[in-house]
Design an enzyme around this catalytic site. Sequence first.
Site, mmCIF file in Angstrom:
data_model
loop_
_atom_site.group_PDB
_atom_site.id
_atom_site.type_symbol
_atom_site.label_atom_id
_atom_site.label_comp_id
_atom_site.label_asym_id
_atom_site.label_seq_id
_atom_site.Cartn_x
_atom_site.Cartn_y
_atom_site.Cartn_z
ATOM 1 N N HIS A 51 6.848 -16.032 11.284
ATOM 2 C CA HIS A 51 6.211 -14.804 11.782
ATOM 3 C C HIS A 51 5.159 -15.132 12.836
ATOM 4 C CE1 HIS A 51 3.237 -11.380 11.045
ATOM 5 N NE2 HIS A 51 4.290 -10.808 11.591
ATOM 6 N N ARG A 52 5.256 -14.479 13.978
ATOM 7 C CA ARG A 52 4.406 -14.795 15.153
ATOM 8 C C ARG A 52 4.487 -16.306 15.382
ATOM 9 N NH1 ARG A 52 -0.688 -10.647 13.859
ATOM 10 N NH2 ARG A 52 0.639 -9.076 12.878
ATOM 11 N N GLU A 78 10.048 -15.544 15.059
ATOM 12 C CA GLU A 78 9.747 -14.177 15.521
ATOM 13 C C GLU A 78 8.495 -14.226 16.387
ATOM 14 O OE1 GLU A 78 7.662 -10.162 15.077
ATOM 15 O OE2 GLU A 78 6.947 -12.124 14.484
ATOM 16 N N ASP A 80 6.142 -11.640 19.490
ATOM 17 C CA ASP A 80 5.908 -10.284 19.999
ATOM 18 C C ASP A 80 5.743 -10.346 21.515
ATOM 19 O OD1 ASP A 80 5.275 -8.923 17.284
ATOM 20 O OD2 ASP A 80 4.065 -10.744 17.323
ATOM 21 N N HIS A 92 0.520 -10.292 20.428
ATOM 22 C CA HIS A 92 0.800 -9.240 19.457
ATOM 23 C C HIS A 92 0.120 -7.915 19.743
ATOM 24 C CE1 HIS A 92 0.316 -6.981 15.682
ATOM 25 N NE2 HIS A 92 1.507 -7.448 15.381
ATOM 26 N N GLU A 144 10.323 -9.413 19.273
ATOM 27 C CA GLU A 144 9.897 -8.042 18.967
ATOM 28 C C GLU A 144 9.328 -7.402 20.226
ATOM 29 O OE1 GLU A 144 7.056 -7.212 15.757
ATOM 30 O OE2 GLU A 144 6.860 -5.197 16.592
ATOM 31 N N LYS A 146 7.125 -5.258 21.572
ATOM 32 C CA LYS A 146 5.925 -4.635 21.026
ATOM 33 C C LYS A 146 5.366 -3.605 22.005
ATOM 34 C CE LYS A 146 3.883 -5.798 17.534
ATOM 35 N NZ LYS A 146 4.148 -5.203 16.211
ATOM 36 N N ASP A 264 4.230 -16.259 7.452
ATOM 37 C CA ASP A 264 3.273 -17.050 8.232
ATOM 38 C C ASP A 264 3.319 -18.514 7.812
ATOM 39 O OD1 ASP A 264 2.390 -14.671 9.411
ATOM 40 O OD2 ASP A 264 0.825 -14.376 7.905
#
Length: 282
Positions: A51-52, A78, A80, A92, A144, A146, A264
């Site tokens: 994540h991120r 992943e 953003d 993000h 993503e 965003k 994370d």
Amino acid sequence: MLIVRGMNKPTSIRAWAAWPSTAQVPLGHSPIIPVSNRPTNGASRTIVMGHRAARGLAPENTLSAVREALAAGVDWIEIDVWHVDGELVVIHDQRVDRTTNGMGYVQDFSLHDLRMLDAGNCQRVPLLEEVIELIDGRCGLNIELKGPDCADAAVDAVNAALRTKRWYREQFLLSSFDHAQLARVKELDRRIRTGLLLCGAPYDLASYAQQLDVWSVHFSLNFVRAEWVSAVQNVGLWAFVYTVNEPQDAARLREINVDGIFTDYPVEALATANAFNTADAA
Ligand code: G3P
Ligand code: CA
């Protein structure tokens, strides 16, 4: 205008410290998501998405976080993106304040000034292109969308990466809470996979997802129900959940047959997923 102030450290989310295994998965393992659509029995183990990139291991959405995620052996990374001066930048929030030493709205920056900011450990806010080059087809990339108006540039970026022959199309996933952008991706190139990001779920979830022709549905950990998971899986879609940082949540999601998680802490999440798998096989 470029405004610089003291660095903010990324928020540290509670670690999986209590979890017993810390086994690492070697760099460069094969992503486990098959090329075809979701098989009826799903993946061989829980799919793990950084994540991120790997927010628990390095400043979020930076190239060092991407390196950490690759070293952990994630199935997918992943990130953003926002659209600034014709480029997709990896960040993000709507504002740069939390994750850089600057202040202000991302889209009020010129690309030049945005790239002067420190996104953590003296790193720049990366370009999507840099992330694609760094990963180089070694795992999947979930982009993503965003900010607004990212779809066209993201489709171009995917197709440019495919021309380098280091990637295959199924390694890209374009996801968004902005479902109009998912529809735009399909309008531009139906072959590119899209992921429906949700916080809650529409009443007619399965038909809504099918209407948008998405490949996967991404539920919030705060709003996920077993019947929603099975509803999307029954129409051939993958069910993923964000953001899962506690082993007991991972265990609960496995009970309801979720296909994959965003985390994370990918090292611990992969160890957990592999341990569950070994226990099942025994
Ligand atoms: O894509 C899943 C997750 O990243 C969505 O939430 O706020 O972390 O971008 P957020
Ligand atoms: Ca995200």
